[in-house]
Design a protein around this motif. Structure first.
Motif, PDB file in Angstrom:
ATOM      1  N   THR A 191     -22.141  18.311  19.860  1.00 26.86           N
ATOM      2  CA  THR A 191     -22.695  17.045  19.204  1.00 26.86           C
ATOM      3  C   THR A 191     -22.242  16.876  17.642  1.00 26.86           C
ATOM      4  N   TYR A 192     -21.843  18.094  17.020  1.00 22.34           N
ATOM      5  CA  TYR A 192     -21.549  18.033  15.552  1.00 22.34           C
ATOM      6  C   TYR A 192     -20.526  17.109  15.343  1.00 22.34           C
ATOM      7  N   PRO A 193     -19.254  17.220  15.994  1.00 23.01           N
ATOM      8  CA  PRO A 193     -17.875  16.351  15.407  1.00 23.01           C
ATOM      9  C   PRO A 193     -18.338  15.065  15.589  1.00 23.01           C
ATOM     10  N   PRO A 194     -18.945  14.336  16.637  1.00 19.43           N
ATOM     11  CA  PRO A 194     -19.206  12.786  16.722  1.00 19.43           C
ATOM     12  C   PRO A 194     -19.999  12.707  15.547  1.00 19.43           C
ATOM     13  N   MET A 195     -20.998  13.468  15.365  1.00 19.33           N
ATOM     14  CA  MET A 195     -22.077  13.094  14.238  1.00 19.33           C
ATOM     15  C   MET A 195     -21.362  13.111  13.040  1.00 19.33           C
ATOM     16  N   TRP A 196     -20.637  13.924  12.539  1.00 18.14           N
ATOM     17  CA  TRP A 196     -19.931  14.020  11.347  1.00 18.14           C
ATOM     18  C   TRP A 196     -19.241  12.703  11.209  1.00 18.14           C
ATOM     19  N   GLN A 197     -18.269  12.390  12.212  1.00 18.62           N
ATOM     20  CA  GLN A 197     -17.767  11.035  12.087  1.00 18.62           C
ATOM     21  C   GLN A 197     -18.448  10.010  11.761  1.00 18.62           C
ATOM     22  N   GLN A 198     -19.507   9.733  12.470  1.00 22.36           N
ATOM     23  CA  GLN A 198     -20.471   8.848  12.078  1.00 22.36           C
ATOM     24  C   GLN A 198     -21.104   8.662  10.817  1.00 22.36           C
ATOM     25  N   TRP A 199     -21.460   9.879  10.247  1.00 20.07           N
ATOM     26  CA  TRP A 199     -22.006   9.883   9.024  1.00 20.07           C
ATOM     27  C   TRP A 199     -21.120   9.678   7.874  1.00 20.07           C
ATOM     28  N   ALA A 200     -19.608  10.135   8.067  1.00 20.33           N
ATOM     29  CA  ALA A 200     -18.310   9.781   7.276  1.00 20.33           C
ATOM     30  C   ALA A 200     -18.129   8.537   7.287  1.00 20.33           C
ATOM     31  N   ALA A 201     -18.055   7.769   8.357  1.00 18.29           N
ATOM     32  CA  ALA A 201     -17.721   6.181   8.396  1.00 18.29           C
ATOM     33  C   ALA A 201     -18.889   5.458   7.875  1.00 18.29           C
ATOM     34  N   ALA A 202     -20.004   5.741   7.768  1.00 14.65           N
ATOM     35  CA  ALA A 202     -21.139   4.995   7.201  1.00 14.65           C
ATOM     36  C   ALA A 202     -20.902   5.295   5.616  1.00 14.65           C
ATOM     37  N   PHE A 203     -20.723   6.553   5.311  1.00 12.56           N
ATOM     38  CA  PHE A 203     -20.740   6.566   3.796  1.00 12.56           C
ATOM     39  C   PHE A 203     -19.642   5.844   3.232  1.00 12.56           C
ATOM     40  N   ARG A 204     -18.267   5.859   3.892  1.00  6.99           N
ATOM     41  CA  ARG A 204     -16.914   5.070   3.225  1.00  6.99           C
ATOM     42  C   ARG A 204     -17.313   3.624   3.404  1.00  6.99           C
ATOM     43  N   ASP A 205     -18.244   3.208   4.356  1.00  5.90           N
ATOM     44  CA  ASP A 205     -18.761   1.684   4.293  1.00  5.90           C
ATOM     45  C   ASP A 205     -19.943   1.530   2.905  1.00  5.90           C
ATOM     46  N   GLU A 206     -20.688   2.391   2.867  1.00  8.74           N
ATOM     47  CA  GLU A 206     -21.432   2.210   1.793  1.00  8.74           C
ATOM     48  C   GLU A 206     -20.819   2.218   0.487  1.00  8.74           C
ATOM     49  N   LEU A 207     -19.866   3.147   0.087  1.00  8.41           N
ATOM     50  CA  LEU A 207     -19.126   3.311  -1.236  1.00  8.41           C
ATOM     51  C   LEU A 207     -17.850   2.511  -1.028  1.00  8.41           C
ATOM     52  N   ALA A 208     -17.579   1.299  -0.108  1.00  7.86           N
ATOM     53  CA  ALA A 208     -16.450   0.683  -0.274  1.00  7.86           C
ATOM     54  C   ALA A 208     -15.820   0.303  -1.564  1.00  7.86           C
ATOM     55  N   ASP A 209     -16.613  -0.165  -2.379  1.00  7.28           N
ATOM     56  CA  ASP A 209     -16.247  -0.675  -3.836  1.00  7.28           C
ATOM     57  C   ASP A 209     -15.965   0.361  -4.646  1.00  7.28           C
ATOM     58  N   ARG A 210     -16.406   1.674  -4.537  1.00  6.66           N
ATOM     59  CA  ARG A 210     -15.838   2.846  -5.398  1.00  6.66           C
ATOM     60  C   ARG A 210     -15.034   3.909  -4.526  1.00  6.66           C
ATOM     61  N   ALA A 211     -14.466   3.238  -3.476  1.00  6.69           N
ATOM     62  CA  ALA A 211     -13.551   4.233  -2.810  1.00  6.69           C
ATOM     63  C   ALA A 211     -11.961   3.949  -2.800  1.00  6.69           C
ATOM     64  N   GLU A 212     -11.028   4.770  -2.998  1.00  5.90           N
ATOM     65  CA  GLU A 212      -9.635   4.617  -2.591  1.00  5.90           C
ATOM     66  C   GLU A 212      -9.182   5.587  -1.619  1.00  5.90           C
ATOM     67  N   LEU A 213      -8.817   5.116  -0.358  1.00 10.09           N
ATOM     68  CA  LEU A 213      -8.572   5.510   0.777  1.00 10.09           C
ATOM     69  C   LEU A 213      -7.028   5.858   0.926  1.00 10.09           C
ATOM     70  N   ASP A 214      -6.465   6.894   1.353  1.00  8.86           N
ATOM     71  CA  ASP A 214      -5.218   7.239   1.979  1.00  8.86           C
ATOM     72  C   ASP A 214      -4.309   7.242   0.580  1.00  8.86           C
ATOM     73  N   ILE A 215      -4.753   7.859  -0.271  1.00 12.91           N
ATOM     74  CA  ILE A 215      -3.520   7.919  -1.659  1.00 12.91           C
ATOM     75  C   ILE A 215      -2.768   9.131  -1.199  1.00 12.91           C
ATOM     76  N   PRO A 216      -1.196   8.755  -1.382  1.00 15.04           N
ATOM     77  CA  PRO A 216      -0.414   9.881  -1.133  1.00 15.04           C
ATOM     78  C   PRO A 216      -0.410  11.143  -2.187  1.00 15.04           C
ATOM     79  N   TYR A 217      -0.140  12.058  -1.576  1.00 13.58           N
ATOM     80  CA  TYR A 217       0.200  13.235  -2.925  1.00 13.58           C
ATOM     81  C   TYR A 217       1.556  13.967  -2.279  1.00 13.58           C
ATOM     82  N   GLY A 218       2.082  13.602  -1.301  1.00  7.95           N
ATOM     83  CA  GLY A 218       3.416  14.345  -0.734  1.00  7.95           C
ATOM     84  C   GLY A 218       4.046  13.333   0.271  1.00  7.95           C
ATOM     85  N   GLU A 219       5.222  13.925   0.925  1.00 10.22           N
ATOM     86  CA  GLU A 219       6.001  13.255   1.795  1.00 10.22           C
ATOM     87  C   GLU A 219       5.346  13.221   3.378  1.00 10.22           C
ATOM     88  N   GLY A 220       4.508  14.251   3.608  1.00  7.75           N
ATOM     89  CA  GLY A 220       4.037  14.539   4.775  1.00  7.75           C
ATOM     90  C   GLY A 220       3.315  13.418   5.492  1.00  7.75           C
TER      91      GLY A 220
END
Length: 277
Positions: A20-49
């Motif tokens: 039950t933990y992985p789906p719960m983590w995914q849910q919590w993580a998505a909710a946090f990203r939505d909550e901090l949408a105005d203070r979050a930068e997503l998918d910033i590259p640091y390399g070529e991979g």
């Protein structure tokens, strides 16, 4: 004497409701990203991979510094999107928090992942001034501990900014993993296991490390936790070893989402469990 090495390093079979933990983590993580949408930068590259990307979450005011969380999964599973909620505690305490993904085994060897993490830290540190603190869980605990080893390619100026590392349930001696079935993916040999084991490396000067583990974890994780704190304590590093009462391998990280927890205080302060700058 360990008779079954695979079981010694298996966590899920020894945790009730582990599935039950992985789906719960995914849910919590998505909710946090939505909550901090105005203070979050997503998918910033640091390399070529393809997985060389990190997410950055900023506090409401000026940042005290940069905190990075490196995820676990035995170097073979998960990505940054599963763990966003673990930034909450440090963000609430005024830190900017970066969470990177990295190339997984078997596509990358552990030594290559170590280099990727050093690049992720360097890239994130260009965006945020001040001290840099690192925390990682399980395989991530290994990776952040490696950043305090003298044989990791970090720029001297950046290395000086890394003021604190917290290894949570970290794997610090990789030689036992040579006995595991998962090594078919990791492809560790004796030479790489030695070079990539923090317990067999020298810490950088002025290293500060807290090794944190749940008291209910598998015996090998308890041993691995205390081993690095003991060895590096004898090599000049300032170390601390904490056994979090009643925690197991999957819930020991949850306190990072709480700004008032001892784990978050350890992560965001230069001192140890209840220390302050």
């Amino acid at each position: 004497m360990i008779a079954d090495w695979n079981d010694a390093y298996a966590n899920g079979p020894h945790i009730a409701g582990a599935e039950t933990y992985p789906p719960m983590w995914q849910q919590w993580a998505a909710a946090f990203r939505d909550e901090l949408a105005d203070r979050a930068e997503l998918d910033i590259p640091y390399g070529e991979g393809a997985r060389n990307r990190y997410d950055l979450f900023r506090p409401a005011g000026p940042a005290t510094g940069l905190a990075l969380f490196i995820h676990g999964g035995y170097w073979r599973a998960f990505d940054k999107s599963t763990w966003s909620h673990l930034a909450r505690g440090a963000v609430d305490r005024g830190w900017a928090v970066a969470i990177p993904s990295y190339t997984l085994a078997p596509e990358a060897r552990i030594a290559e992942i170590t280099v990727e993490i050093s690049r992720a830290i360097a890239a994130a540190a260009e965006r945020v001034d001040g001290p840099v603190h690192l925390a990682g869980h399980s395989a991530g605990g290994h990776l952040v501990s490696r950043m305090l080893c003298r044989n990791v390619p970090l720029d001297a100026a950046l290395r000086a900014r890394i003021r604190k590392v917290v290894s949570i349930s970290g794997l610090h001696d990789l030689r036992p993993l040579l006995n595991l079935e998962m090594n078919a993916d990791l492809k560790l040999d004796e030479a790489e296991a030695a070079v990539e084991s923090p317990v067999l490396q020298y810490p950088v000067p002025d290293a500060r490390l807290t090794c944190w583990v749940g008291s209910g974890e598998r015996p090998e994780f308890l041993r691995q936790n205390d081993l690095l704190a003991t060895i590096w304590g004898g090599l000049g590093a300032e170390t601390d070893s904490v056994h979090a009462d009643g925690k197991h391998h999957f819930d020991v990280i949850e306190d990072l989402a709480d700004a008032t927890s001892d784990l978050t205080r350890s992560f965001t302060t230069r001192g140890f469990t209840k220390g302050e700058y």
